[in-house]
Design a protein around this motif. Structure first.
Motif: not given
Length: 336
Positions: A157-166
Motif C-alpha cells: 500500500v501507498y498512502a497519501l494525506d494532506s495532514l501531517k497528523g494523519a
C-alpha cells in the motif's frame, strides 16, 4: 457476578469478539484473552483511531494500578460504549475466560472497522487483481490501510494525506499491528486546484520551481513558490511514489473534484477505483461536510460513464452510522 457479565458479553451478537485490554504489554504477553487487542492505558488517548465505532459496545480489561472503572469511565465520557468491564486482578474473570479463549493466530485482532463498503467488496476485488498494489488517497487515521495490510493475499500500500497528523497516525497504526513493512510509502501530499500535487519534503521547492518556472516570475514570494502550482500528476507519481499504476485506488470520505477524472489513468488495466463519499441527496440535512464538499446525485456515474475504457461496476447510495448519506462506487479500468 463476573462470570455472569462475561457470559452476557460472549453471548452478544455484536461485541462478543471485541475486547480492549488496557494492561501493559508485559502483562498482556504473560496472559491474555483471545481475541483481544492490547492498547496500554498510557497510550489510549493517542490511539483512539483503533477503537470500535462509538455505536458498537465492547469489553474492557482495566489494569490493576488504576482506580476501579476509571478507564471505562473515560471511554464513556468520550462517547464509547463499554458495558463489559473486567479487572486485571480479578482471578474469577481469568478462570471463567479460559472456556472462551480462542487459539492464537498470527493475524491481528482488530477493534476498529474499516469502510463497510470496502469490506463488502474486497474479496471479489482481490480475486480480480494480480499484484495487489493499492493507493489510498486521503488515508486519514489509516484504518483502511492497516486493515488491508492485515489481509491475505498480501497487499502493498501507498498512502497519501494532506495532514501531517494523519500520516503519523497511519504509520503508527500499521506499526502497532505489525504490518508496517508492507506500507511501501506514506507521505504528506496535497492535491491542488489545478490537479497537481504539493508534497512537504525538502526537495519539493526545487521540483515545483523547476516545473513552473515558465509561468512564474523569479520575484514571486516563497509562499507562492511552495503552494502554486502543484506538481503534475505524472511527475508526482513517477518521482515521488516511484509507482505509476495501481491495482486498487481508494478515496474514502475524501473529495477533490479536479482529481476525479485523473484517477483511471493511475489504474492498471483490470484495476479498480473505490470511491465512497458524502452526497447531497435532497432528503437528509446535515452540517459536515459543507454542501460544496459533497457529491451530487449521479455525479460519479455520469463522469466515469462517459469515459472510454472505464466501467461503472457498482453505484449505491448508503447511510453511515450517524445517518448521513454517502455515494459509493466501484470503477473498473477495462482498457489502456
Amino acid at each position: 457476578m463476573t462470570a455472569q457479565l462475561l457470559s452476557r458479553w460472549k453471548q452478544s451478537t455484536i461485541s462478543s469478539h471485541l475486547c480492549l485490554d488496557l494492561r501493559s504489554p508485559q502483562a498482556y504477553q504473560i496472559r491474555h484473552l483471545a481475541p483481544s487487542t492490547n492498547i496500554p492505558w498510557s497510550q489510549l488517548s493517542l490511539r483512539c483511531a483503533e477503537l470500535p465505532p462509538k455505536n458498537i459496545p465492547f469489553a474492557v480489561i482495566e489494569p490493576s494500578d488504576q482506580q476501579v472503572n476509571s478507564c471505562s469511565q473515560w471511554l464513556s465520557e468520550h462517547g464509547w460504549q463499554c458495558p463489559y468491564v473486567f479487572r486485571e486482578d480479578d482471578d474469577i474473570f481469568w478462570t471463567a475466560a479460559e472456556q472462551y479463549s480462542q487459539p492464537t493466530t498470527p493475524k491481528p485482532w482488530l477493534l476498529f472497522r474499516p469502510c463497510p463498503f470496502l469490506i463488502q467488496h474486497i474479496d471479489w476485488i482481490e480475486k480480480q487483481t494480480k499484484d495487489h498494489i493499492c493507493l489510498d488517497i486521503g488515508c486519514g487515521s489509516g484504518r483502511d490501510v492497516a486493515w488491508l495490510l492485515s489481509r491475505q493475499p498480501l497487499w502493498k500500500v501507498y498512502a497519501l494525506d494532506s495532514l501531517k497528523g494523519a500520516v503519523e497516525r497511519t504509520q503508527q497504526l500499521t506499526r502497532n499491528m505489525g504490518v508496517h513493512d508492507r506500507l511501501i510509502k506514506c507521505m504528506q501530499a496535497k492535491i491542488m486546484a489545478d490537479g497537481g500535487w504539493k508534497t512537504f519534503d525538502e526537495d519539493d521547492e526545487k521540483m515545483t520551481t523547476s516545473i513552473s518556472s515558465t509561468t512564474r516570475d523569479r520575484g514571486n514570494s516563497n509562499k507562492a513558490n511552495r503552494f502554486s502550482p502543484g506538481i503534475p500528476s505524472d511527475a508526482f507519481f513517477k518521482d515521488k511514489l516511484e509507482c505509476g499504476q495501481f491495482d486498487l485506488i481508494l478515496t474514502i470520505r475524501f473529495l477533490v473534484r479536479p482529481l476525479l477524472p485523473l484517477l483511471p489513468k493511475l489504474l492498471t488495466v483490470g484495476g479498480y477505483l473505490v470511491i465512497s463519499h458524502f452526497v447531497e441527496d435532497g432528503i437528509h440535512t446535515y452540517d459536515q461536510p459543507r454542501k460544496d464538499h459533497r457529491l451530487q446525485l449521479g455525479e460519479l456515474a455520469e463522469l466515469y460513464g462517459s469515459m472510454d475504457n472505464v466501467e461503472v461496476v457498482t453505484d449505491v447510495l448508503e447511510q453511515i452510522e450517524d445517518g448521513r448519506p454517502i455515494n459509493s462506487v466501484i470503477i473498473k479500468k477495462t482498457g489502456p
